[in-house]
Design a protein around this motif. Structure first.
Motif, mmCIF file in Angstrom:
data_model
loop_
_atom_site.group_PDB
_atom_site.id
_atom_site.type_symbol
_atom_site.label_atom_id
_atom_site.label_comp_id
_atom_site.label_asym_id
_atom_site.label_seq_id
_atom_site.Cartn_x
_atom_site.Cartn_y
_atom_site.Cartn_z
ATOM 1 N N TYR A 23 0.824 -1.205 0.000
ATOM 2 C CA TYR A 23 0.000 0.000 0.000
ATOM 3 C C TYR A 23 0.863 1.261 0.000
ATOM 4 C CZ TYR A 23 -3.712 -3.281 1.319
ATOM 5 O OH TYR A 23 -4.597 -4.340 1.351
ATOM 6 N N TRP A 24 2.050 1.171 0.628
ATOM 7 C CA TRP A 24 2.931 2.337 0.710
ATOM 8 C C TRP A 24 3.308 2.843 -0.680
ATOM 9 C CZ3 TRP A 24 7.815 2.629 -1.360
ATOM 10 C CH2 TRP A 24 8.541 3.784 -1.054
ATOM 11 N N ILE A 25 3.373 1.941 -1.658
ATOM 12 C CA ILE A 25 3.715 2.350 -3.025
ATOM 13 C C ILE A 25 2.786 3.460 -3.502
ATOM 14 C CG2 ILE A 25 3.779 1.564 -5.439
ATOM 15 C CD1 ILE A 25 4.583 -1.203 -4.359
ATOM 16 N N PHE A 26 1.531 3.426 -3.026
ATOM 17 C CA PHE A 26 0.532 4.386 -3.482
ATOM 18 C C PHE A 26 0.401 5.585 -2.545
ATOM 19 C CE2 PHE A 26 -0.514 0.172 -5.010
ATOM 20 C CZ PHE A 26 -0.630 0.386 -6.369
ATOM 21 N N GLY A 27 1.364 5.717 -1.620
ATOM 22 C CA GLY A 27 1.329 6.855 -0.706
ATOM 23 C C GLY A 27 1.467 8.190 -1.411
ATOM 24 N N PHE A 28 2.007 8.159 -2.643
ATOM 25 C CA PHE A 28 2.120 9.404 -3.409
ATOM 26 C C PHE A 28 0.766 10.072 -3.609
ATOM 27 C CE2 PHE A 28 1.537 6.041 -6.604
ATOM 28 C CZ PHE A 28 0.465 6.541 -7.328
ATOM 29 N N LEU A 29 -0.305 9.261 -3.577
ATOM 30 C CA LEU A 29 -1.633 9.794 -3.845
ATOM 31 C C LEU A 29 -2.044 10.804 -2.787
ATOM 32 C CD1 LEU A 29 -3.865 9.467 -5.956
ATOM 33 C CD2 LEU A 29 -4.861 7.668 -4.538
ATOM 34 N N ARG A 30 -1.648 10.580 -1.533
ATOM 35 C CA ARG A 30 -2.011 11.542 -0.489
ATOM 36 C C ARG A 30 -1.328 12.876 -0.724
ATOM 37 N NH1 ARG A 30 -0.825 14.797 2.828
ATOM 38 N NH2 ARG A 30 1.385 14.345 2.700
ATOM 39 N N MET A 31 -0.024 12.840 -0.979
ATOM 40 C CA MET A 31 0.723 14.089 -1.143
ATOM 41 C C MET A 31 0.339 14.810 -2.428
ATOM 42 S SD MET A 31 4.505 13.065 0.320
ATOM 43 C CE MET A 31 4.580 11.382 -0.294
ATOM 44 N N GLY A 32 0.213 14.060 -3.520
ATOM 45 C CA GLY A 32 -0.159 14.692 -4.781
ATOM 46 C C GLY A 32 -1.539 15.312 -4.729
ATOM 47 N N THR A 33 -2.480 14.606 -4.115
ATOM 48 C CA THR A 33 -3.842 15.127 -3.984
ATOM 49 C C THR A 33 -3.856 16.383 -3.126
ATOM 50 O OG1 THR A 33 -4.785 12.909 -4.207
ATOM 51 C CG2 THR A 33 -6.185 14.594 -3.212
ATOM 52 N N SER A 34 -3.083 16.375 -2.058
ATOM 53 C CA SER A 34 -3.042 17.534 -1.161
ATOM 54 C C SER A 34 -2.527 18.772 -1.886
ATOM 55 C CB SER A 34 -2.150 17.213 0.046
ATOM 56 O OG SER A 34 -2.022 18.329 0.880
ATOM 57 N N GLY A 35 -1.406 18.634 -2.581
ATOM 58 C CA GLY A 35 -0.823 19.797 -3.252
ATOM 59 C C GLY A 35 -1.719 20.371 -4.335
ATOM 60 N N LEU A 36 -2.228 19.508 -5.202
ATOM 61 C CA LEU A 36 -3.050 19.979 -6.323
ATOM 62 C C LEU A 36 -4.391 20.538 -5.847
ATOM 63 C CD1 LEU A 36 -2.268 17.085 -8.826
ATOM 64 C CD2 LEU A 36 -1.515 19.471 -9.017
ATOM 65 N N THR A 37 -4.980 19.913 -4.837
ATOM 66 C CA THR A 37 -6.271 20.389 -4.329
ATOM 67 C C THR A 37 -6.122 21.722 -3.614
ATOM 68 O OG1 THR A 37 -7.044 18.106 -4.059
ATOM 69 C CG2 THR A 37 -8.257 19.814 -2.889
ATOM 70 N N SER A 38 -5.062 21.870 -2.820
ATOM 71 C CA SER A 38 -4.881 23.141 -2.101
ATOM 72 C C SER A 38 -4.661 24.286 -3.080
ATOM 73 C CB SER A 38 -3.704 23.037 -1.122
ATOM 74 O OG SER A 38 -2.493 22.779 -1.794
ATOM 75 N N GLN A 39 -3.973 24.028 -4.183
ATOM 76 C CA GLN A 39 -3.779 25.080 -5.174
ATOM 77 C C GLN A 39 -5.085 25.452 -5.867
ATOM 78 O OE1 GLN A 39 -0.511 24.671 -7.904
ATOM 79 N NE2 GLN A 39 0.835 23.814 -6.354
ATOM 80 N N ALA A 40 -5.885 24.440 -6.208
ATOM 81 C CA ALA A 40 -7.185 24.723 -6.824
ATOM 82 C C ALA A 40 -8.066 25.510 -5.854
ATOM 83 C CB ALA A 40 -7.868 23.422 -7.236
ATOM 84 N N ASN A 41 -8.000 25.146 -4.579
ATOM 85 C CA ASN A 41 -8.775 25.855 -3.574
ATOM 86 C C ASN A 41 -8.304 27.303 -3.447
ATOM 87 O OD1 ASN A 41 -10.766 25.913 -1.481
ATOM 88 N ND2 ASN A 41 -9.135 25.770 0.041
ATOM 89 N N GLY A 42 -6.992 27.499 -3.467
ATOM 90 C CA GLY A 42 -6.450 28.846 -3.372
ATOM 91 C C GLY A 42 -6.807 29.709 -4.573
ATOM 92 N N ALA A 43 -6.939 29.060 -5.730
ATOM 93 C CA ALA A 43 -7.306 29.797 -6.941
ATOM 94 C C ALA A 43 -8.810 30.021 -7.045
ATOM 95 C CB ALA A 43 -6.808 29.041 -8.172
ATOM 96 N N GLY A 44 -9.582 29.493 -6.077
ATOM 97 C CA GLY A 44 -11.033 29.654 -6.104
ATOM 98 C C GLY A 44 -11.718 28.776 -7.130
#
Length: 443
Positions: free
Chosen positions: A65-86
C-alpha cells in the motif's frame, strides 16, 4: 461547496497553523496503539506463530500500500492550489480523479495478489506454519486495498482544505473499531489470526465510508462527475507528473532507510537491535513534525494557487517556526527521557547499553531534520515535486558517499552520522531551491 472549502484569503495566524497541525499530531499518536493491540490480542492465544503471522502479513501489505502513498501528497498539493485559486469545480474534480486512481490501484492489487504474495514470501521467507497463517490473514485484508488507498486520496483532499479534524475523526473511528472488533473476534469468538484480519478489513472500509461522508459537499458540485473536466488531458498530465515525482522521491527515501537497517546488521545482533530501538525515536519525530508539514502543504498550496508570493512566504515561515519549535522540544525530550524510553522498548541489558551509546544522535536528529520535513510540506503544497525528486537524489548520493567514507573507520557511529548528513543535505538543497518556488508563485 461552502462546507468543503476554507477561507483561503483569511489571515495566516499561528492559531490557524495549530488548528491544522494539532489533529494530525494527535492522529499520528494513535498509530502505534493499534499495532500494539493487534500483537497483544493474538499474543493471548499463547502461541508464537500467530504473532509472527500477523506481523509479517501486516508488513507485506503495508509495503504494497505504501507504493501508493504518493496519492495523499499529490492530492493535497493539487487540491490546495485549486482551492487557493477559487476553482471550486476543480477541487471536486480532483477528488474524483484521486478516488478513481485509488479504485483501479486497489483492484489491481486484489487481481495480482497471488504473484505479489508469492514474491513477498520469497523475499521474506517464514516457517510453513507462520506463512500459512499469514496467507489466511492477507487473503482477507487484501480485499480492503481499494479502501486503504482510497483513504490516501480522501486524507490528502481533506488536508488541502484544512479539515484535519475530520482526518482525526476518521483515524479514531478506524482504530476504535479495529480494537473493539479485535477483542470480540479473537478473544470472544476465537477466530484467531483471521479475526484480526476481519477486524482490520471492517475498520478500513468504515474509515473510507466516514471519509467520503466528510467529502459529501464535493458531490453536490456537478463538476465531480463532469467527465470532460475530470479527464482533461492537461490536468491528467500534471497529476501524473506530480505523482511520479513523489513516487520516485519516496522510493529513494525508502532505499536510504532500508539500507541503513541492512548495513547495521553487519555490526552484530546487539547493534542492530539498538538501532531498531532508536529508529522509533525517528518515527516519533516524523509523527510530530508531520502535523506542521501538513499545515505547510495546505497553506502554501492555497497561497500558491492564489498566486501570492507574499502569502507563500508567510505560510512557509509561520509553519516552519512551529516546526523548529517542535524539533527543539523533541530534542530536549529525547535528552531527558531517552534512557527511560530505551529501557521501555528493550529489556536486554546489552541492547540498552548499546542504544544509550548512540542516543546522542537521536537528541540532535530532530533539529537537524526539521528543515527537510518542513520544506517537503512547502514543496508539496507548491507541487514543486521535480525539485523534491532531484534533491532527494542528491541527498541519497551524499548519504552513500558518507557511508563509504565514514562507516569503515567509525562503524555504527559513521552510519548514524551519514544518516544525519543526509537530513541536512536534503534541507539545504531544498532550501536552495526555495527562491525559485517563490518566483513561480509570483508568476
Amino acid at each position: 461547496m461552502a462546507d468543503s472549502a476554507e477561507p483561503v484569503a483569511g489571515p495566516l495566524t499561528h492559531a490557524r497553523v495549530l488548528r491544522i497541525a494539532g489533529p494530525i499530531v494527535i492522529s499520528n499518536a494513535t498509530v502505534p496503539i493499534l499495532g500494539a493491540v493487534d500483537t497483544g490480542v493474538v499474543g493471548q492465544l499463547g502461541l508464537a506463530a500467530p504473532i509472527g503471522a500477523v506481523g509479517i502479513g501486516a508488513i507485506i501489505l503495508t509495503a504494497l500500500y505504501w507504493i501508493f502513498g504518493f496519492l495523499r501528497m499529490g492530492t493535497s498539493g493539487l487540491t490546495s492550489q485549486a482551492n487557493g485559486a477559487g476553482e471550486t469545480g476543480e477541487v471536486a474534480a480532483m477528488l474524483t480523479r484521486s478516488l478513481m486512481i485509488a479504485a483501479v490501484s486497489g483492484v489491481a492489487i486484489i487481481a495480482l495478489q497471488l504473484p505479489l504474495f508469492w514474491g513477498a514470501f520469497g523475499l521474506a521467507p517464514a516457517s510453513a506454519e507462520v506463512e500459512s497463517l499469514a496467507r489466511d490473514y492477507m487473503n482477507i485484508r487484501v480485499w480492503s486495498a481499494p479502501a486503504i488507498i482510497g483513504l490516501y486520496a480522501v486524507t490528502g483532499w481533506l488536508i488541502a482544505l484544512e479539515r484535519t479534524g475530520a482526518v482525526l475523526m476518521i483515524q479514531v473511528l478506524m482504530n476504535g473499531a479495529n480494537i473493539a472488533l479485535d477483542l470480540w473476534f479473537v478473544l470472544g469468538l476465537d477466530w484467531g489470526v483471521e479475526g484480526v484480519a476481519w477486524a482490520t478489513f471492517i475498520a478500513e472500509w468504515s474509515g473510507l465510508g466516514l471519509g467520503l461522508w466528510f467529502c459529501r459537499a464535493a458531490f453536490r458540485v456537478p463538476a465531480w462527475r463532469d467527465w470532460g473536466r475530470v479527464f482533461a488531458p492537461d490536468r491528467l498530465r500534471l497529476m501524473l507528473g506530480v505523482n511520479v515525482d513523489i513516487l520516485l522521491r519516496s522510493m529513494m527515501l525508502q532505499v536510504m532507510f532500508v539500507s541503513f537497517l541492512f548495513l547495521a546488521s553487519d555490526f552484530g545482533d546487539v547493534t542492530l537491535a539498538a538501532n531498531q530501538v532508536l529508529v522509533q525515536f525517528l518515527n516519533i519525530t516524523a509523527y510530530a513534525l508531520d502535523g506542521f508539514a501538513f499545515a505547510a502543504e495546505a497553506l502554501v498550496g492555497a497561497a500558491f494557487g492564489a498566486r501570492s508570493a507574499a502569502r507563500v512566504r508567510r505560510a512557509a515561515l509561520m509553519t516552519s517556526v512551529w516546526g523548529v519549535g517542535c524539533g527543539v522540544a523533541l530534542a530536549v525530550g529525547f535528552g531527558i527521557v531517552g534512557v527511560w524510553g530505551i529501557g521501555l522498548m528493550a529489556t536486554a541489558e546489552d541492547v540498552q547499553v548499546a542504544a544509550q551509546l548512540y542516543l546522542p544522535y537521536m537528541v540532535v536528529a530532530p533539529p537537524l531534520a526539521v528543515a527537510a520535513y518542513m520544506l517537503d510540506g512547502i514543496f508539496i503544497g507548491a507541487t514543486r515535486t521535480r525539485d523534491m525528486r532531484n534533491m532527494m537524489a542528491v541527498s541519497l548520493g551524499v548519504y552513500g558517499g558518507a557511508v563509504l567514507l565514514l562507516v569503515p573507520s567509525l562503524g555504527n557511529h559513521g552510519l548514524w552520522i551519514a544518516l544525519l548528513i543526509s537530513f541536512v543535505t536534503r534541507g539545504l538543497s531544498l532550501g536552495a531551491r526555495y527562491p525559485a518556488l517563490e518566483r513561480a508563485a509570483a508568476g
